[in-house]
Design a protein around this motif. Sequence first.
Motif, PDB file in Angstrom:
ATOM      1  N   THR A   1       3.168  49.488   8.607  1.00 64.20           N
ATOM      2  CA  THR A   1       3.723  49.055   7.650  1.00 64.20           C
ATOM      3  C   THR A   1       4.996  48.547   7.511  1.00 64.20           C
ATOM      4  O   THR A   1       5.950  48.914   8.217  1.00 64.20           O
ATOM      5  CB  THR A   1       3.303  50.026   6.497  1.00 64.20           C
ATOM      6  N   PHE A   2       5.271  47.701   6.412  1.00 63.93           N
ATOM      7  CA  PHE A   2       6.855  47.268   6.311  1.00 63.93           C
ATOM      8  C   PHE A   2       6.910  47.347   4.840  1.00 63.93           C
ATOM      9  O   PHE A   2       7.096  46.461   4.282  1.00 63.93           O
ATOM     10  CB  PHE A   2       7.007  45.974   6.635  1.00 63.93           C
ATOM     11  N   GLY A   3       7.295  48.639   4.539  1.00 60.96           N
ATOM     12  CA  GLY A   3       7.532  48.812   3.159  1.00 60.96           C
ATOM     13  C   GLY A   3       8.602  48.717   2.572  1.00 60.96           C
ATOM     14  O   GLY A   3       9.593  47.758   3.531  1.00 60.96           O
ATOM     15  N   PRO A   4       9.318  49.136   1.575  1.00 60.68           N
ATOM     16  CA  PRO A   4      10.523  49.109   1.022  1.00 60.68           C
ATOM     17  C   PRO A   4      11.932  49.545   2.143  1.00 60.68           C
ATOM     18  O   PRO A   4      11.578  50.363   2.764  1.00 60.68           O
ATOM     19  CB  PRO A   4      10.577  49.883  -0.211  1.00 60.68           C
ATOM     20  N   PHE A   5      12.971  48.786   2.050  1.00 64.54           N
ATOM     21  CA  PHE A   5      13.846  49.325   3.222  1.00 64.54           C
ATOM     22  C   PHE A   5      14.386  50.661   2.438  1.00 64.54           C
ATOM     23  O   PHE A   5      14.732  51.621   3.363  1.00 64.54           O
ATOM     24  CB  PHE A   5      15.139  48.280   2.898  1.00 64.54           C
ATOM     25  N   ARG A   6      14.372  51.031   1.300  1.00 58.10           N
ATOM     26  CA  ARG A   6      15.144  52.240   0.577  1.00 58.10           C
ATOM     27  C   ARG A   6      13.778  53.229   0.435  1.00 58.10           C
ATOM     28  O   ARG A   6      12.996  52.598  -0.609  1.00 58.10           O
ATOM     29  CB  ARG A   6      16.057  51.872  -0.348  1.00 58.10           C
ATOM     30  N   ARG A   7      13.753  54.278   0.815  1.00 54.67           N
ATOM     31  CA  ARG A   7      12.906  55.180   0.416  1.00 54.67           C
ATOM     32  C   ARG A   7      12.967  55.716  -1.031  1.00 54.67           C
ATOM     33  O   ARG A   7      12.018  55.912  -1.649  1.00 54.67           O
ATOM     34  CB  ARG A   7      12.871  56.488   1.159  1.00 54.67           C
ATOM     35  N   ASP A   8      14.172  55.785  -1.368  1.00 54.58           N
ATOM     36  CA  ASP A   8      14.158  55.781  -2.925  1.00 54.58           C
ATOM     37  C   ASP A   8      13.992  55.063  -3.932  1.00 54.58           C
ATOM     38  O   ASP A   8      14.000  55.307  -5.208  1.00 54.58           O
ATOM     39  CB  ASP A   8      16.099  56.426  -3.189  1.00 54.58           C
ATOM     40  N   ALA A   9      13.626  54.001  -3.348  1.00 50.82           N
ATOM     41  CA  ALA A   9      12.963  52.610  -4.369  1.00 50.82           C
ATOM     42  C   ALA A   9      11.125  52.883  -4.495  1.00 50.82           C
ATOM     43  O   ALA A   9      10.705  52.080  -5.353  1.00 50.82           O
ATOM     44  CB  ALA A   9      13.109  51.343  -3.630  1.00 50.82           C
ATOM     45  N   VAL A  10      10.643  54.140  -3.957  1.00 51.96           N
ATOM     46  CA  VAL A  10       9.449  54.309  -4.061  1.00 51.96           C
ATOM     47  C   VAL A  10       9.249  55.458  -5.129  1.00 51.96           C
ATOM     48  O   VAL A  10      10.096  56.364  -5.089  1.00 51.96           O
ATOM     49  CB  VAL A  10       8.599  54.714  -2.751  1.00 51.96           C
ATOM     50  N   SER A  11       8.295  55.311  -6.126  1.00 55.45           N
ATOM     51  CA  SER A  11       8.139  56.365  -7.021  1.00 55.45           C
ATOM     52  C   SER A  11       7.717  57.628  -6.602  1.00 55.45           C
ATOM     53  O   SER A  11       6.949  57.611  -5.722  1.00 55.45           O
ATOM     54  CB  SER A  11       7.309  55.832  -8.328  1.00 55.45           C
ATOM     55  N   LEU A  12       7.764  58.624  -7.116  1.00 54.88           N
ATOM     56  CA  LEU A  12       7.493  60.146  -6.668  1.00 54.88           C
ATOM     57  C   LEU A  12       5.701  60.118  -6.643  1.00 54.88           C
ATOM     58  O   LEU A  12       5.257  60.526  -5.606  1.00 54.88           O
ATOM     59  CB  LEU A  12       7.745  61.358  -7.389  1.00 54.88           C
TER      60      LEU A  12
END
Length: 107
Positions: free
Chosen positions: A33-44
């Motif tokens: 996968t090629f998700g967001p660059f920053r993990r803190d940009a993803v909701s809990l």
Amino acid sequence: MFEYWSEEFTASQRRVVDPPMPVLVDLSVAIPTFGPFRRDAVSLRIKSGALDLTATVPGLLYAWAQCTDSSWVGLVGFAIPTANKRGRIETRQWTPARALSRQARSP
């Protein structure tokens, strides 16, 4: 599974594994996968309940097939877990050989 693929060569480009062989599947290689660059940009909520494609999971190898670049893919059945381990999706798919490894035998 190979009913529409005729055998033309003496060195087979496909192999059925019977009985199916236990393997480990590295999901990060099998389903990149090629998700967001920053993990803190993803909701809990997503981090805890979505599919965990970073896991290595047990599976069963049913067949091998060779590709035009000479690599091999395996037909593997396995479960993709959710991050909180409360759910899963069962799947059977062709997976690159580099995502598969033999399961260690239990003593």
